[in-house]
Motif scaffolding. Structure first.
Motif, PDB file in Angstrom:
ATOM      1  N   ILE A 178       0.842  -1.201   0.000  1.00  0.00           N
ATOM      2  CA  ILE A 178       0.000   0.000   0.000  1.00  0.00           C
ATOM      3  C   ILE A 178       0.877   1.250   0.000  1.00  0.00           C
ATOM      4  O   ILE A 178       0.645   2.206  -0.751  1.00  0.00           O
ATOM      5  CB  ILE A 178      -0.951   0.017   1.222  1.00  0.00           C
ATOM      6  N   THR A 179       1.896   1.241   0.846  1.00  0.00           N
ATOM      7  CA  THR A 179       2.813   2.389   0.925  1.00  0.00           C
ATOM      8  C   THR A 179       3.517   2.612  -0.409  1.00  0.00           C
ATOM      9  O   THR A 179       3.629   3.750  -0.885  1.00  0.00           O
ATOM     10  CB  THR A 179       3.861   2.163   2.032  1.00  0.00           C
ATOM     11  N   THR A 180       3.990   1.550  -1.027  1.00  0.00           N
ATOM     12  CA  THR A 180       4.667   1.654  -2.322  1.00  0.00           C
ATOM     13  C   THR A 180       3.724   2.221  -3.383  1.00  0.00           C
ATOM     14  O   THR A 180       4.129   3.068  -4.196  1.00  0.00           O
ATOM     15  CB  THR A 180       5.179   0.274  -2.776  1.00  0.00           C
ATOM     16  N   MET A 181       2.470   1.793  -3.368  1.00  0.00           N
ATOM     17  CA  MET A 181       1.497   2.291  -4.346  1.00  0.00           C
ATOM     18  C   MET A 181       1.195   3.760  -4.115  1.00  0.00           C
ATOM     19  O   MET A 181       1.080   4.541  -5.069  1.00  0.00           O
ATOM     20  CB  MET A 181       0.222   1.444  -4.296  1.00  0.00           C
ATOM     21  N   CYS A 182       1.076   4.158  -2.864  1.00  0.00           N
ATOM     22  CA  CYS A 182       0.837   5.577  -2.559  1.00  0.00           C
ATOM     23  C   CYS A 182       2.000   6.439  -3.035  1.00  0.00           C
ATOM     24  O   CYS A 182       1.788   7.511  -3.614  1.00  0.00           O
ATOM     25  CB  CYS A 182       0.634   5.760  -1.054  1.00  0.00           C
ATOM     26  N   GLU A 183       3.226   5.983  -2.802  1.00  0.00           N
ATOM     27  CA  GLU A 183       4.400   6.734  -3.242  1.00  0.00           C
ATOM     28  C   GLU A 183       4.418   6.867  -4.765  1.00  0.00           C
ATOM     29  O   GLU A 183       4.766   7.926  -5.302  1.00  0.00           O
ATOM     30  CB  GLU A 183       5.667   6.033  -2.771  1.00  0.00           C
ATOM     31  N   ALA A 184       4.047   5.797  -5.456  1.00  0.00           N
ATOM     32  CA  ALA A 184       4.022   5.837  -6.923  1.00  0.00           C
ATOM     33  C   ALA A 184       3.025   6.865  -7.427  1.00  0.00           C
ATOM     34  O   ALA A 184       3.299   7.618  -8.374  1.00  0.00           O
ATOM     35  CB  ALA A 184       3.682   4.455  -7.474  1.00  0.00           C
ATOM     36  N   ILE A 185       1.866   6.911  -6.793  1.00  0.00           N
ATOM     37  CA  ILE A 185       0.842   7.890  -7.177  1.00  0.00           C
ATOM     38  C   ILE A 185       1.327   9.310  -6.886  1.00  0.00           C
ATOM     39  O   ILE A 185       1.176  10.215  -7.713  1.00  0.00           O
ATOM     40  CB  ILE A 185      -0.478   7.597  -6.445  1.00  0.00           C
ATOM     41  N   GLU A 186       1.924   9.509  -5.729  1.00  0.00           N
ATOM     42  CA  GLU A 186       2.449  10.834  -5.379  1.00  0.00           C
ATOM     43  C   GLU A 186       3.529  11.300  -6.361  1.00  0.00           C
ATOM     44  O   GLU A 186       3.686  12.501  -6.589  1.00  0.00           O
ATOM     45  CB  GLU A 186       3.036  10.796  -3.965  1.00  0.00           C
ATOM     46  N   ASP A 187       4.246  10.343  -6.948  1.00  0.00           N
ATOM     47  CA  ASP A 187       5.388  10.674  -7.798  1.00  0.00           C
ATOM     48  C   ASP A 187       5.046  10.801  -9.285  1.00  0.00           C
ATOM     49  O   ASP A 187       5.947  11.047 -10.091  1.00  0.00           O
ATOM     50  CB  ASP A 187       6.469   9.590  -7.652  1.00  0.00           C
ATOM     51  N   HIS A 188       3.782  10.650  -9.665  1.00  0.00           N
ATOM     52  CA  HIS A 188       3.468  10.552 -11.097  1.00  0.00           C
ATOM     53  C   HIS A 188       3.398  11.891 -11.819  1.00  0.00           C
ATOM     54  O   HIS A 188       3.453  11.932 -13.042  1.00  0.00           O
ATOM     55  CB  HIS A 188       2.152   9.794 -11.308  1.00  0.00           C
TER      56      HIS A 188
END
Length: 215
Positions: free
Chosen positions: A96-106
């Protein structure tokens, strides 16, 4: 179909609870765009050792925070994913944390590169930069926010935005350098460099957009 590899229960949840929300969004972040980002993300993911269910979920949620505010939508989108307890059926807290970071970084305007390959994939997939799509989205944003302004205003705003973002030295970055994006960016830069042709294309698209809005 690109989503054939995705967990059926996860896909059913997202397709019924998440994706329909995009039907109400602006044309730059609508269902068509999200479907494109999902398909492109899964295509890019084939070349990397990544969890395809995570890639699918990141792409599906990456713009879901738009109604809370465009400027910080990448942050809001990550918060919405993190708060969705349904996703704990399929993912660990670390995922979940990895997915949130990916979204924040897009976001294209981000000053830092994505922290993981997942962020690189969704960022690359989100760079929908064909000439036609880019010019239309640029004009649509202007018309949505400045509906009473003249063509000259929208022309100058569009030219500035296109140069700031897409021209040589612009802030848009490609992290995976997919063949399609490299080709589209080169074509777009050629057009941006020819102000007369760019003005002609923008004028035609501007008039078409106004005609569609008059119905």
């Amino acid at each position: 179909l690109a989503t054939a590899m995705i967990n059926e229960a996860l896909k059913n949840y997202i397709s019924t609870a998440i994706l329909p929300q995009y039907d109400k969004f602006d044309k730059g972040h609508d269902r068509r765009h999200i479907d494109h980002v999902i398909a492109e993300s899964l295509t890019l993911a084939q070349a990397y050792d990544v969890d395809k269910n995570m890639v699918y979920t990141i792409a599906a949620y990456h713009d879901i925070g738009i109604p809370r505010g465009r400027k910080e939508h990448h942050i809001f989108s990550g918060e919405i994913l993190a708060a969705d307890h349904h996703l704990r059926q399929w993912f660990t807290e670390e995922q979940i944390t990895t997915m949130c970071e990916a979204i924040e970084d897009h976001r294209a305007s981000s000053k830092n590169p994505p922290r993981t390959i997942y962020g690189c994939i969704v960022a690359e997939a989100d760079r929908e930069i064909s000439v036609e799509t880019t010019l239309k989205r640029t004009l649509q944003f202007g018309l949505n926010n400045y509906p009473d302004e003249s063509f000259e205003f929208h022309l100058q705003r569009a030219i500035k935005h296109l140069n700031d973002k897409y021209a040589e030295g612009g802030y848009l970055k490609l992290y995976l350098h997919s063949e399609a994006n490299e080709r589209d960016l080169a074509e777009l830069r050629t057009l941006i460099a020819d102000k007369e042709k760019l003005t002609e294309r923008l004028k035609i698209l501007f008039e078409n957009e106004l005609n569609q809005r008059s119905f």
